[in-house]
Design a protein around this motif. Sequence first.
Motif, short mmCIF file in Angstrom:
data_model
loop_
_atom_site.label_atom_id
_atom_site.label_comp_id
_atom_site.label_asym_id
_atom_site.label_seq_id
_atom_site.Cartn_x
_atom_site.Cartn_y
_atom_site.Cartn_z
N TYR A 1 9.86 -13.83 -5.06
CA TYR A 1 10.06 -13.37 -6.44
C TYR A 1 11.37 -12.59 -6.57
CZ TYR A 1 8.31 -8.87 -4.67
OH TYR A 1 8.12 -7.72 -3.95
N PHE B 1 3.29 -7.45 -7.34
CA PHE B 1 4.04 -8.36 -6.47
C PHE B 1 4.17 -7.80 -5.06
CE2 PHE B 1 6.72 -10.73 -9.94
CZ PHE B 1 5.53 -11.19 -10.50
N TRP C 1 4.02 -12.31 0.31
CA TRP C 1 5.11 -12.60 -0.61
C TRP C 1 6.39 -11.89 -0.16
CZ3 TRP C 1 3.63 -12.76 -6.50
CH2 TRP C 1 2.56 -13.67 -6.68
N GLY D 1 10.44 -10.91 -1.66
CA GLY D 1 11.15 -10.81 -2.92
C GLY D 1 12.01 -9.58 -3.02
N ILE E 1 9.52 -17.27 -8.28
CA ILE E 1 9.22 -16.59 -9.54
C ILE E 1 10.41 -15.72 -9.93
CG2 ILE E 1 7.68 -14.98 -10.72
CD1 ILE E 1 5.50 -15.72 -8.68
#
Length: 582
Positions: free
Chosen positions: A412, A431, A437, A439, A461
Amino acid sequence: MYRTKHRNGFICGSYNVLFINQNMLPLTLYNLSLEDVESLLLSAWLALQHFPSPSIYTTLCALLALTKGQQDPITTAMLHAQSLGITSRHHTIRHLASCLKKLKKASNELTDKMDALSLGEPGPNDSMNSTEQRLAQLENIFSFSTADSSSFPKSHCQEFTQQIQHLPTGVTVCVLSVLGVKPGEVGDSIILSRLEKGAAPVTVHISTSKQRHPISWLVQEIDSIQVEQKAVSCVSEKAQWWEGRWALDSRVERLLKEMERLLGCWRSFLLPLSSDPEPSRQARHLCKSLSAKGVTVSEDMLKVLLSASPELSQADLRRFGLGVSPQWDTECEQLLLTAVTRLADREEPRGHVVLILDKYLQKLPWESISMLRSRSVSRMPSLHSLIGLSIQKENDSDSILKQGVDTKQVFYVLNPDANLENSQERFKEWFSSKPDWDGVCGVAPDTGQLEEVVATKDLYIYVGHGAGARFLDSQTVLKRQMRAAALLFGCSSAALAVRGDQEGQGIILNYLIAGCPFVLGNLWDVTDRDIDRFTKYLLESWLSAGSGAPLLDYMGPSRQATHLKYLIGAAPVVYGLPLHLQ
């Protein structure tokens, strides 16, 4: 109401008119016969087909399609499909040629190095050969015809029919364009072609010039709304700002109603066919009954209409009859109503719809008309780009279109310009709490990192301004084969800018050229807080739905999560094919 009979008699709204008539011709051509006009159009088309310009070829294809009409439905649909996405095809051909050149150079260098070590076992060169074959196949799909004029339309239609067989099962393709007689003219006629694997193509010509708000007005209205929206966004007084926003929301709502009203009974062509065999049986029986009364109607057209009949009113069915044939009378209407009654209370058709829209119609939020709002719908710039993506899905066993999205393979980019505090506050904790994840938040991402991300991750994203082109520009996008689905929640991230006679251009097309299987973006500018409501609902509902959950099933409810359900809720659209979770 008027009716004109011609050998190419073609469905035209609620009228039965010829596809091209003398009233459509400039005065200087008035003395030419329709056969003369067709011959001139064909000569021009054959001269340009090898390397067409979108400024003239689009209109030329559409006009030539009109001369074919219902007497040759395959040629008509082929010409219509050829008329769209020309610029995108040129760019894709150039990109594929560049990829092949680089691959062949790398392959030759690797062969020289490996020859002395070869043990007769599969090696890196085998993988390169496979990639080279895939690129060559795609290059063949996107290339423009080099067929000799003597083979028209047989060879063109054979190629077109073969391409249709590459469409995924259960996918309905709707090609829509506006027709103006002169290049660059918006015009007030719509051509709609419906394509499906294993089914004959069906094309209708919908005249809107007699409507209160013709299609040219709808295109002007969406442009006007965007201009007004920019003006309202500059208003500093809060109450006045909200008053302007609500007024624009109401205008988009009215626009959607006008879009659906304009299509009338032909909006049934936007729906997938029912899997129930009964509509097909009823269509076959109805076709024979109408034929006995001297009324000729395509069985395929009747099948589409009957499959969508639960969505149509009696007034819609009456307009269909009036548009089909001058011989349509009350007995024909009763035969149609009887067939519809036999199909009452049956399951609504399910399946996916792909919209291929010209440079004018792509501005409009077709996915949000009531008939499509709760359905699985995406866009593609051309039939060729859709076929290319379908083949990519067929041949690549690791494609996320086939395997689904691994929710651990997510990257992300949140508020990279550090000026969307509300968005950062809403999503940062969520997030960052995802252990798998990766990002960045509140800082600009590294371009090289993003280039690697979209080539290796499953989901990208982006929550920031625009499409994030400052961090991943159109040229960088093309450096690698894109694996990841891209969710671009910024302003106008899916907008295609139309300049002069050229087709729409935008970075989202480069994503598709690079092989991106699924791109979500916004057609116009959106406010951060309201689009964040859409984003939050979509991601939470989809990612928590479990294995096999299709993202597109959550688009409709996510639109309803916004305050301005039309101005903001109708902005997000998707390019690509349906995507699901692993």
